[in-house]
Design a protein around this motif. Structure first.
Motif: not given
Length: 155
Positions: A64-68, A111-118
């Motif tokens: 997953i990718t995000m714009i922050v 991120a690898h997943d939402m947990a790694s983004y957290d």
């Protein structure tokens, strides 16, 4: 300032940085030695910042990718410099832009997943004392992936 030949070289290399020198010379209308000299000069002067392979983050395991959008408590040079320095070494951070408007920084994060983004937000953003807030936009689809730009007068 690049002339028309330099701009033709830059335009062609944006499409294919591995183009053989003879093909590049033919495309821009120069001899191979002249084209080689110009290309070397464009690298040395920083007109060509670097040449990279653009690989899908998913291929590398970043699903997953995000714009922050990051807002700081204060917009001071040292505060920005310190945070940007820490973001540059974070493997999750693909791009950092210092911007005007309601936010101070815009990040492109993988991120690898939402947990790694957290984990990333806790260790990097929440831990930074001058980050007032951040807003995460999860990328649903990267609809256009094109870093190439035409010369401004042709754009």
């Amino acid at each position: 300032m690049p002339d028309d030949f330099d701009l033709r070289i830059l335009t062609a290399l944006q499409a294919d940085a591995r183009m053989p020198a003879n093909d590049l010379a033919d495309r821009v209308g120069l001899s191979a030695p002249a084209c080689y000299r110009r290309t070397r000069a464009l690298r040395e002067t920083g007109a060509i910042e670097r040449e990279i392979a653009i690989v899908s983050p998913k291929t590398m395991g970043w699903t997953i990718t995000m714009i922050v959008l990051v807002t700081l408590e204060r917009d001071r040079g040292r505060i920005i410099d310190d945070l940007v320095r820490s973001l540059k070494v974070a493997p999750e951070v693909m791009d950092v832009w210092y911007v005007t408007g309601d936010h101070d920084l815009v990040l492109h994060v993988a991120a690898h997943d939402m947990a790694s983004y957290d984990d990333f937000t806790r260790t990097t953003l929440h831990a930074a004392e001058h980050v007032r807030s951040f807003k995460t936009l999860v990328v649903m689809d990267h609809a256009k992936r094109n870093a190439a730009l035409p010369p401004a007068h042709l754009g």
